[in-house]
Write an enzyme that holds these catalytic residues in place. Structure first.
Site, PDB file in Angstrom:
ATOM      1  N   SER A 125      -7.047-102.301  10.054  1.00  0.00           N
ATOM      2  CA  SER A 125      -8.349-102.044  10.667  1.00  0.00           C
ATOM      3  C   SER A 125      -8.387-102.504  12.111  1.00  0.00           C
ATOM      4  CB  SER A 125      -9.404-102.805   9.866  1.00  0.00           C
ATOM      5  OG  SER A 125     -10.629-102.807  10.553  1.00  0.00           O
ATOM      6  N   TYR A 152     -13.153-110.491   6.931  1.00  0.00           N
ATOM      7  CA  TYR A 152     -12.546-109.198   6.606  1.00  0.00           C
ATOM      8  C   TYR A 152     -11.364-108.928   7.533  1.00  0.00           C
ATOM      9  CZ  TYR A 152     -11.856-104.156   6.765  1.00  0.00           C
ATOM     10  OH  TYR A 152     -11.281-102.915   6.782  1.00  0.00           O
ATOM     11  N   LYS A 156      -7.163-108.628   6.813  1.00  0.00           N
ATOM     12  CA  LYS A 156      -6.325-107.479   7.181  1.00  0.00           C
ATOM     13  C   LYS A 156      -5.138-107.942   8.031  1.00  0.00           C
ATOM     14  CE  LYS A 156      -8.241-104.114   5.027  1.00  0.00           C
ATOM     15  NZ  LYS A 156      -7.491-103.336   4.020  1.00  0.00           N
TER      16      LYS A 156
END
Ligand code: UDP
Length: 352
Positions: A125, A152, A156
């Protein structure tokens, strides 16, 4: 469908293939002569979205079930989407994100190591970058500083590190695709975006415009950008799906890890999206100006130079009006819906 339809097609494990980007990628794989085997626990994906290849219900943290699936279907390569994606939730439940995103990737790596799978494509991402010290109109090359603004993004980035080390140590070759803003839907109407809760700009703006949802709140008009609203790089989900197939096919030496931005290279503001939705619907989008949303960088726009060089891929259908038209077709008539899940736990106990 089952293995009967498989013939001599190479089988590709698609973890999280019942989700939005995963389902579009499963369709692209099918169209390109692969046999997708979707592995998903349906915690946020939809069984109705699995229309190509085979479906296996399973948890991404279950290395044994993953290993059995790889063996049973003679899997040649893995595309790994399974994971949690809501940035806001990651701030309040980082533990879940480390468990499922990082723990899940660890399980998957052990399963593919034991079974000798030698190609992995990973859903990464643009969240790995954060805003850093970048100006609002600067595009982001892969070498830009990694400063995730949320757990988050942290997970990643941690997965990328784990995969890179796996490549060096065990000869896996892998491509991490750092997505910018996936949007739109397959024009067939068979599959599309369905999140619970929906937090993304384009579906919410469409819902407001067609009277199916509340007025949109524009999160902040005081950013250091041309119109004061955030800039994002919106990419058609089918372009994104094509990038996965290219990453599967690209020749890489054993042990190589690559990370590439998947975006168009053009920033669109929240207000530009609102205008595009109004054009597509033929009505203004009811909206109000609100406060900034925590964790939103002012701009996230890809430098797509490297992905073109590495994969020979570039966006083909990511014109904003086309993205919005395809999203509108889907939102007006989704082939599946969040159903009882949408209303939360109490709805689950109600009769169907
Ligand atoms: N946004 C907004 N109102 C909404 C949802 C999103 O103004 O109800 C803005 C958000 O602040 C961001 C952009 O739209 O600048 C894209 O947000 P989205 O959640 O779609 O994707 P993200 O960039 O967070 O991955």
């Amino acid at each position: 469908m089952g293995d009967m339809d498989r013939g001599s097609k190479p089988a590709v494990l698609v973890t999280g293939g019942a989700g939005y980007i995963g389902a579009h990628t499963a369709k692209a794989l099918h169209e390109q002569g692969f046999f997708p085997v979707v592995y998903d626990d349906l915690s946020s994906g939809f069984r109705e979205a699995v229309r190509w290849g085979e479906f296996v219900h399973g948890d991404i943290r279950d290395a044994r079930a993953l290993g059995e699936t790889i063996e049973a279907h003679a899997i040649k390569a893995v595309i790994h989407f399974a994971g949690l994606i809501e940035v806001g939730r990651s701030v309040v439940r980082p533990d879940l994100f480390w468990d499922i995103n990082v723990g899940g990737t660890m399980s998957l790596l052990s399963a593919i190591r034991e079974r000798g799978v030698d190609r992995l494509v990973f859903s990464s991402s643009a969240a790995v970058y954060g805003q850093g010290g970048r100006g609002p109109l600067e595009t982001i090359p892969e070498a830009a500083p990694k400063a995730p603004a949320s757990p988050y993004g942290d997970t990643k980035l941690a997965c990328e590190w784990m995969i890179a080390a796996e490549c060096r140590a065990y000869g896996l070759s892998a491509v991490a695709l750092r997505y910018f803003n996936a949007a739109g839907a397959d024009p067939s109407g068979q599959i599309g975006e369905a999140h619970e809760p929906e937090t993304h700009l384009i579906p919410l703006a469409i819902a407001a415009a067609i009277g199916r949802g509340p007025a949109l709140t524009v999160f902040g008009t005081d950013y250091d950008t041309p119109d004061g609203t955030c800039l994002r790089d919106y990419i058609h989900v089918n372009d994104l799906a094509a990038a996965h197939v290219a990453a599967l096919n690209v020749e890489l030496p054993a042990g190589r890890f690559e990370a590439a931005n998947v975006g168009v290279g053009q920033g669109r503001s929240v207000l530009q999206v609102v205008e595009a939705v109004a054009r597509a619907v033929g009505r203004p989008v009811p909206h109000a100006i609100g406060a900034r949303r925590a964790g939103d960088p002012a701009s996230l726009v890809a430098d797509p130079g490297y992905v073109r060089e590495l994969l020979g891929w570039s966006a083909q259908c990511s014109d904003l009006d086309r993205i919005v038209a395809d999203a509108l077709r889907w939102e007006a008539q989704p082939a599946y819906s969040t159903g009882g899940r949408a209303a939360g736990p109490t709805a689950r106990t109600q009769p169907q």
